[in-house]
Motif scaffolding. Structure first.
Motif, PDB file in Angstrom:
ATOM      1  N   PRO A  66      18.365   4.819  -7.027  1.00 46.85           N
ATOM      2  CA  PRO A  66      19.002   3.544  -6.692  1.00 46.85           C
ATOM      3  C   PRO A  66      18.305   2.897  -5.491  1.00 46.85           C
ATOM      4  N   VAL A  67      17.909   1.633  -5.677  1.00 44.55           N
ATOM      5  CA  VAL A  67      17.179   0.907  -4.643  1.00 44.55           C
ATOM      6  C   VAL A  67      17.737  -0.508  -4.555  1.00 44.55           C
ATOM      7  N   ALA A  68      17.926  -0.978  -3.321  1.00 48.78           N
ATOM      8  CA  ALA A  68      18.342  -2.360  -3.093  1.00 48.78           C
ATOM      9  C   ALA A  68      17.382  -2.987  -2.093  1.00 48.78           C
ATOM     10  N   ALA A  69      17.226  -4.302  -2.206  1.00 49.62           N
ATOM     11  CA  ALA A  69      16.342  -5.025  -1.287  1.00 49.62           C
ATOM     12  C   ALA A  69      17.099  -6.202  -0.696  1.00 49.62           C
ATOM     13  N   ILE A  70      17.170  -6.232   0.626  1.00 55.60           N
ATOM     14  CA  ILE A  70      17.781  -7.376   1.291  1.00 55.60           C
ATOM     15  C   ILE A  70      16.660  -8.203   1.910  1.00 55.60           C
ATOM     16  N   ASN A  83       0.832  -1.202   0.000  1.00 57.41           N
ATOM     17  CA  ASN A  83       0.000   0.000   0.000  1.00 57.41           C
ATOM     18  C   ASN A  83       0.875   1.264   0.000  1.00 57.41           C
ATOM     19  N   ALA A  84       1.925   1.252   0.817  1.00 59.74           N
ATOM     20  CA  ALA A  84       2.831   2.416   0.857  1.00 59.74           C
ATOM     21  C   ALA A  84       3.481   2.631  -0.505  1.00 59.74           C
ATOM     22  N   LEU A  85       3.908   1.544  -1.143  1.00 64.84           N
ATOM     23  CA  LEU A  85       4.511   1.663  -2.470  1.00 64.84           C
ATOM     24  C   LEU A  85       3.495   2.172  -3.486  1.00 64.84           C
ATOM     25  N   ASP A  86       2.238   1.739  -3.362  1.00 69.27           N
ATOM     26  CA  ASP A  86       1.196   2.198  -4.290  1.00 69.27           C
ATOM     27  C   ASP A  86       1.043   3.713  -4.259  1.00 69.27           C
ATOM     28  N   TRP A  87       1.257   4.330  -3.095  1.00 68.90           N
ATOM     29  CA  TRP A  87       1.125   5.782  -2.971  1.00 68.90           C
ATOM     30  C   TRP A  87       2.174   6.538  -3.785  1.00 68.90           C
ATOM     31  N   VAL A  88       3.259   5.865  -4.186  1.00 72.20           N
ATOM     32  CA  VAL A  88       4.322   6.584  -4.900  1.00 72.20           C
ATOM     33  C   VAL A  88       4.524   6.087  -6.328  1.00 72.20           C
ATOM     34  N   VAL A  89       3.648   5.222  -6.808  1.00 71.48           N
ATOM     35  CA  VAL A  89       3.766   4.763  -8.194  1.00 71.48           C
ATOM     36  C   VAL A  89       3.610   5.942  -9.149  1.00 71.48           C
ATOM     37  N   GLY A  90       2.546   6.708  -8.986  1.00 74.07           N
ATOM     38  CA  GLY A  90       2.255   7.804  -9.902  1.00 74.07           C
ATOM     39  C   GLY A  90       3.056   9.065  -9.652  1.00 74.07           C
ATOM     40  N   SER A  91       3.520   9.255  -8.424  1.00 75.80           N
ATOM     41  CA  SER A  91       4.231  10.505  -8.110  1.00 75.80           C
ATOM     42  C   SER A  91       5.707  10.447  -8.492  1.00 75.80           C
ATOM     43  N   MET A 104       8.321   0.423 -11.358  1.00 73.09           N
ATOM     44  CA  MET A 104       8.269   1.825 -10.943  1.00 73.09           C
ATOM     45  C   MET A 104       9.457   2.609 -11.494  1.00 73.09           C
ATOM     46  N   ASN A 105      10.259   1.963 -12.335  1.00 77.73           N
ATOM     47  CA  ASN A 105      11.439   2.572 -12.959  1.00 77.73           C
ATOM     48  C   ASN A 105      12.527   2.952 -11.960  1.00 77.73           C
ATOM     49  N   ALA A 106      12.575   2.215 -10.852  1.00 72.67           N
ATOM     50  CA  ALA A 106      13.678   2.411  -9.912  1.00 72.67           C
ATOM     51  C   ALA A 106      14.957   1.864 -10.545  1.00 72.67           C
ATOM     52  N   ASP A 107      16.071   2.372 -10.096  1.00 72.79           N
ATOM     53  CA  ASP A 107      17.381   1.869 -10.498  1.00 72.79           C
ATOM     54  C   ASP A 107      17.723   0.734  -9.531  1.00 72.79           C
ATOM     55  N   VAL A 108      17.207  -0.463  -9.816  1.00 76.99           N
ATOM     56  CA  VAL A 108      17.376  -1.599  -8.908  1.00 76.99           C
ATOM     57  C   VAL A 108      18.827  -2.064  -8.948  1.00 76.99           C
ATOM     58  N   ARG A 152      13.560 -18.584   2.676  1.00 73.00           N
ATOM     59  CA  ARG A 152      12.249 -19.113   2.270  1.00 73.00           C
ATOM     60  C   ARG A 152      11.344 -18.018   1.715  1.00 73.00           C
ATOM     61  N   ALA A 153      11.753 -16.760   1.791  1.00 69.63           N
ATOM     62  CA  ALA A 153      10.905 -15.640   1.365  1.00 69.63           C
ATOM     63  C   ALA A 153      11.236 -15.188  -0.056  1.00 69.63           C
ATOM     64  N   SER A 154      11.507 -16.140  -0.931  1.00 70.74           N
ATOM     65  CA  SER A 154      11.931 -15.792  -2.292  1.00 70.74           C
ATOM     66  C   SER A 154      10.815 -15.166  -3.113  1.00 70.74           C
ATOM     67  N   HIS A 155       9.560 -15.515  -2.836  1.00 70.39           N
ATOM     68  CA  HIS A 155       8.449 -14.950  -3.604  1.00 70.39           C
ATOM     69  C   HIS A 155       8.330 -13.442  -3.366  1.00 70.39           C
ATOM     70  N   ALA A 156       8.401 -13.034  -2.111  1.00 70.69           N
ATOM     71  CA  ALA A 156       8.282 -11.609  -1.781  1.00 70.69           C
ATOM     72  C   ALA A 156       9.446 -10.826  -2.364  1.00 70.69           C
ATOM     73  N   GLN A 157      10.652 -11.363  -2.257  1.00 66.97           N
ATOM     74  CA  GLN A 157      11.834 -10.672  -2.786  1.00 66.97           C
ATOM     75  C   GLN A 157      11.697 -10.479  -4.298  1.00 66.97           C
ATOM     76  N   SER A 158      11.303 -11.531  -4.982  1.00 62.25           N
ATOM     77  CA  SER A 158      11.122 -11.454  -6.432  1.00 62.25           C
ATOM     78  C   SER A 158      10.019 -10.460  -6.797  1.00 62.25           C
ATOM     79  N   SER A 159       8.913 -10.529  -6.070  1.00 68.88           N
ATOM     80  CA  SER A 159       7.783  -9.625  -6.315  1.00 68.88           C
ATOM     81  C   SER A 159       8.178  -8.174  -6.063  1.00 68.88           C
ATOM     82  N   LEU A 160       8.917  -7.942  -4.975  1.00 68.89           N
ATOM     83  CA  LEU A 160       9.345  -6.592  -4.641  1.00 68.89           C
ATOM     84  C   LEU A 160      10.270  -6.032  -5.725  1.00 68.89           C
ATOM     85  N   LEU A 161      11.230  -6.833  -6.157  1.00 68.76           N
ATOM     86  CA  LEU A 161      12.152  -6.373  -7.202  1.00 68.76           C
ATOM     87  C   LEU A 161      11.404  -6.091  -8.500  1.00 68.76           C
TER      88      LEU A 161
END
Length: 193
Positions: A114-118, A99-107, A138-142, A123-132
């Motif tokens: 530059p964004v990184a996700a640890i 929900n927080a991410l949804d608030w910044v999709v359009g803005s 969102m055109n982040a520099d992953v 076992r949480a590979s689905h969330a990591q993949s989904s987040l990336l």
């Protein structure tokens, strides 16, 4: 208000950290706290916790966003980079964090940021993949070299226990070094980022 390179004081890169968990004793929050302790001198990790109070995303509020949304957007804009650690619920990112991410999709605060996700659990590979995927959409520099899994042996470790574990500390150090290297490769410096 974003600072220009002319008025910004000489500081390390400002890295906004976002834990995708609202739990008081969150492994993801502890992982980000440990990262802040281990960060090289050129990186200043700053936690942002206010996203949990954001109302449900509603595009009808565009132009009349609640103050919390505006504060979240400003914090993202003012950061040189963002470091996220999120748990997995039902094979995805927790709904409140999405929900927080949804608030910044359009803005657009994530565009070219530059964004990184640890990830605190192997076992949480689905969330990591989904987040990336979400961040890329969102055109982040992953920064993939800084986005990795730090497989904790238990979710009961606090920041001090993580710092005392050589494997965890080494993995966090690897992610932080990769993030710093990426920022420097963009031609940024601590004087004009």
């Amino acid at each position: 208000m974003a600072h220009s390179s002319m008025d910004r004081p000489v500081l390390p890169f400002r890295i906004l950290t976002l834990s995708g968990s609202l739990r008081a004793a969150s492994s993801n929050s502890a992982l980000l706290e440990a990262a802040a302790v281990l960060a090289p001198q050129q990186l200043q990790l700053v936690p942002y916790r206010g996203w949990g109070a954001l109302p449900s995303f509603n595009p009808d509020l565009e132009g009349a966003e609640p103050a919390g949304v505006l504060a979240f957007r400003a914090a993202l804009r003012d950061a040189d980079a963002i470091l996220i650690a999120s748990p997995e619920y039902a094979h995805g990112v927790p709904g409140a964090f999405k929900n927080a991410l949804d608030w910044v999709v359009g803005s657009g605060e994530f565009i070219n940021k530059p964004v990184a996700a640890i990830n605190a659990s192997g076992r949480a590979s689905h969330a990591q993949s989904s987040l990336l995927d979400t961040l890329a959409m969102m055109n982040a520099d992953v920064v993939l070299a800084a986005s990795l899994t730090v497989a904790l042996p238990t979710n009961k470790l606090d920041c001090a226990a993580m710092l005392a574990d050589a494997g965890i500390a080494a993995a966090l150090g690897e992610a932080l070094d990769a993030l710093q290297e990426h920022l420097l490769s963009l031609g940024l410096s601590v004087n004009n980022s």
